[in-house]
Each structure stands twice: as C-alpha cells, then as structure tokens.
Design an enzyme around this catalytic site. Structure first.
Site, PDB file in Angstrom:
ATOM      1  N   ASN A   8       0.516   3.253   1.141  1.00  0.00           N
ATOM      2  CA  ASN A   8      -0.419   3.674   2.182  1.00  0.00           C
ATOM      3  C   ASN A   8      -1.650   4.279   1.518  1.00  0.00           C
ATOM      4  O   ASN A   8      -1.595   4.714   0.369  1.00  0.00           O
ATOM      5  CB  ASN A   8       0.249   4.731   3.081  1.00  0.00           C
ATOM      6  CG  ASN A   8      -0.633   5.154   4.243  1.00  0.00           C
ATOM      7  OD1 ASN A   8      -1.308   4.313   4.859  1.00  0.00           O
ATOM      8  ND2 ASN A   8      -0.655   6.435   4.544  1.00  0.00           N
ATOM      9  N   GLU A  24     -12.151   4.700  -0.501  1.00  0.00           N
ATOM     10  CA  GLU A  24     -10.903   3.989  -0.149  1.00  0.00           C
ATOM     11  C   GLU A  24     -11.009   2.525  -0.542  1.00  0.00           C
ATOM     12  O   GLU A  24     -10.082   1.938  -1.102  1.00  0.00           O
ATOM     13  CB  GLU A  24     -10.652   4.060   1.363  1.00  0.00           C
ATOM     14  CG  GLU A  24     -10.261   5.413   1.880  1.00  0.00           C
ATOM     15  CD  GLU A  24      -9.953   5.354   3.376  1.00  0.00           C
ATOM     16  OE1 GLU A  24      -9.228   4.462   3.814  1.00  0.00           O
ATOM     17  OE2 GLU A  24     -10.458   6.235   4.105  1.00  0.00           O
ATOM     18  N   HIS A  47      -4.501   7.293   2.314  1.00  0.00           N
ATOM     19  CA  HIS A  47      -4.777   8.433   3.186  1.00  0.00           C
ATOM     20  C   HIS A  47      -6.170   8.966   2.830  1.00  0.00           C
ATOM     21  O   HIS A  47      -6.483   9.138   1.652  1.00  0.00           O
ATOM     22  CB  HIS A  47      -3.717   9.517   2.983  1.00  0.00           C
ATOM     23  CG  HIS A  47      -3.859  10.649   3.940  1.00  0.00           C
ATOM     24  ND1 HIS A  47      -3.438  10.580   5.249  1.00  0.00           N
ATOM     25  CD2 HIS A  47      -4.421  11.876   3.794  1.00  0.00           C
ATOM     26  CE1 HIS A  47      -3.710  11.715   5.869  1.00  0.00           C
ATOM     27  NE2 HIS A  47      -4.305  12.520   5.009  1.00  0.00           N
ATOM     28  N   GLY A  86      -9.878  -2.674  10.224  1.00  0.00           N
ATOM     29  CA  GLY A  86      -9.448  -3.546   9.131  1.00  0.00           C
ATOM     30  C   GLY A  86     -10.360  -3.584   7.929  1.00  0.00           C
ATOM     31  O   GLY A  86     -10.305  -4.529   7.133  1.00  0.00           O
ATOM     32  N   SER A  87     -11.158  -2.524   7.733  1.00  0.00           N
ATOM     33  CA  SER A  87     -12.071  -2.581   6.581  1.00  0.00           C
ATOM     34  C   SER A  87     -11.309  -2.510   5.256  1.00  0.00           C
ATOM     35  O   SER A  87     -11.745  -3.090   4.258  1.00  0.00           O
ATOM     36  CB  SER A  87     -13.125  -1.482   6.673  1.00  0.00           C
ATOM     37  OG  SER A  87     -12.553  -0.212   6.496  1.00  0.00           O
ATOM     38  N   ASN A  88     -10.166  -1.826   5.239  1.00  0.00           N
ATOM     39  CA  ASN A  88      -9.374  -1.805   4.000  1.00  0.00           C
ATOM     40  C   ASN A  88      -8.716  -3.154   3.740  1.00  0.00           C
ATOM     41  O   ASN A  88      -8.560  -3.562   2.586  1.00  0.00           O
ATOM     42  CB  ASN A  88      -8.333  -0.690   4.047  1.00  0.00           C
ATOM     43  CG  ASN A  88      -8.926   0.652   3.676  1.00  0.00           C
ATOM     44  OD1 ASN A  88      -9.256   0.899   2.521  1.00  0.00           O
ATOM     45  ND2 ASN A  88      -9.107   1.523   4.658  1.00  0.00           N
ATOM     46  N   ASP A 113       3.265  10.995   4.793  1.00  0.00           N
ATOM     47  CA  ASP A 113       2.273  11.405   3.794  1.00  0.00           C
ATOM     48  C   ASP A 113       2.861  12.205   2.634  1.00  0.00           C
ATOM     49  O   ASP A 113       2.140  12.939   1.960  1.00  0.00           O
ATOM     50  CB  ASP A 113       1.139  12.229   4.456  1.00  0.00           C
ATOM     51  CG  ASP A 113       0.318  11.379   5.419  1.00  0.00           C
ATOM     52  OD1 ASP A 113       0.244  10.153   5.239  1.00  0.00           O
ATOM     53  OD2 ASP A 113      -0.242  11.961   6.361  1.00  0.00           O
TER      54      ASP A 113
END
Ligand code: GRF
Length: 237
Positions: free
Chosen positions: A104, A176, A106, A12-14, A147
């Site tokens: 999303n 990111e 990537h 969950g760092s994003n 993607d």
C-alpha cells in the site's frame, strides 16, 4: 514476470504512475499489471484501466466481496496485490493469502497519521492541524492492522507555511507517483520481502540512504534520480 492486481477506489493516478514506470523500465520491469479492481463503477481508475487496455472489474463492497475478490485474483493468476487509493477493508483471508505480496501507499510518514479512517484529505488535514513541519510518503506491506505493516520505503515532504489540504496533498502526491512504483518494482523483483517477524528485509543492494531532503524547486526527473539513488541505483543504468 509477476502479475499485479491494482485495487483502486478513486481517480487512479497511482495506477497511471505505476503503468508508466513499468513501461519505462521495459524489459527490466519485474511485473505487469494484469488486473485492476475497483469498488465502484464511477472510479476514475476503472476508466483509466480501460484506456490503458488493462482488464478491469468492479468488486461490489458486499458480504460476497471477499469471495468475489479472491475468485478474481485466482482467475487472473495474481502474484502481487497493489493497493492504490483502495478505501475498503481488505478481507482477512486475502491479506493472509498475500502475506508479503500485498502493498500500500500512504500519504504521510507512518506510523504517524495513519490508521483506520485516515485516508485522503483527512490525512493532510491531521498533519496541518498537528502543526507538523514534515510529512511524506510511505510504501509498506499490508497486514491485518491498518497502516501498521512493515515499511518498505519512505520519502519526506516539507509542509509549507500557508499550506491547505489541497496544496499539501498535491506536493505529497507527486512524490507518491515517484516512490511507489519503485517500491512495487523492488517487491516484484524480490529485492525486498517480508520476514517471519513481519519486518521488511532487503536482499542484495539494500537502499543506500534513507530520507533525503531535496531542495525545491526540483524537476520530477531529478527527484526520481534521488529516489533511484536511494532505492535502486541500478534502475538508472
Ligand atoms: C493517494 O493519495 C494514496 O496515497 C491514497 O489515496 C490516494 C489515491 O490517489 N491511499 P489515486 O487514486 O491514486 O489518484
């Protein structure tokens, strides 16, 4: 104010980076995180959501998954779906219902090093195995093909001699955390949308520049400034 659901399978760092960015924007934030959905009770993202005081649910990966997820999204009145390390298939009816409102991140420069099964360490391993000198981060709209949805923003990350999966993943993850929240804010603010041909179209101030190599070492706040200059110069004021 758009209501975001973050779908996360991992640490969950994003999610954390997005919450911090929206907090830092304060009244300028175009969205709030209203719900976190994890596919397993052990996901770090679930504990993080609880710590942040965000409603969180576990949607079990099962045949009922699609209906369960759809039900949660309408129960929480969600406008924008943000995948952040979600390793499950997104049910087709959810993809259709959230067309242009599903994004999303990537950890490579799509369309290279993407596709079904390309997530986590496998992406970085493939980059290293290919001998690529450049990788990066891609924020994109999600459609029915893994993607392949329209690209919203990308940022390059150099591959260093002697890189391992872990060292490369860490260098990419840092970017990111800076790029993805800004891309989400741009979508939430309506600055970028998906047109009928499936292309990402910017309105108003389009990104001024594309890929920029920033000389290392660079502090997070400096790198954030470069990304703001590229994506949204007004974000700095
Ligand atoms: C990130 O590298 C993201 O690009 C990928 O999965 C990872 C999730 O990390 N899709 P976290 O759970 O946000 O820390």
């Amino acid at each position: 104010m758009r209501r975001i659901a973050v779908l996360a399978s991992g640490r969950g760092s994003n999610l954390d980076a997005l919450q911090r960015y929206l907090d830092a924007l304060g009244a300028r934030a175009a969205a709030t995180i209203a719900l976190v959905v994890c596919d397993r009770a052990s996901a770090g993202a679930l504990a993080l959501a609880h710590a942040l005081g965000i409603d969180a649910r576990v949607a079990a990966p099962s045949a009922e998954h699609a209906a369960q997820l759809g039900g949660l999204l309408s129960e929480f009145d969600i406008d924008l779906l943000v995948l952040a390390g979600w390793v499950r298939h997104v049910p087709d009816d959810v993809v259709r219902a959230f067309r242009g409102r599903l994004v999303n991140v990537h950890p490579a420069l799509l369309p290279a090093f993407g596709g079904q099964g390309m997530y986590g360490a496998r992406v970085h391993r493939a980059v290293l195995d290919a001998g690529a000198r450049i990788t990066g981060v891609t924020a994109h709209f999600v459609d029915e093909t893994y993607d392949r949805g329209a690209i919203i923003a990308q940022w390059p990350v150099p591959v260093a001699p002697g890189d391992t999966d872990e060292s490369l993943a860490a260098r990419v993850l840092r970017v990111e955390h800076l790029l993805y929240p800004r891309a989400v804010q741009a979508v939430a603010a309506g600055r970028v949308s998906l047109d009928d041909q499936g292309r990402a179209v910017w309105t108003g101030d389009a990104p001024r520049r594309g890929l920029i190599f920033v000389p290392e070492p660079v502090e997070d706040h400096e790198l954030a400034r470069y990304i703001d200059d590229a994506l949204d110069p007004r974000a700095r004021s």
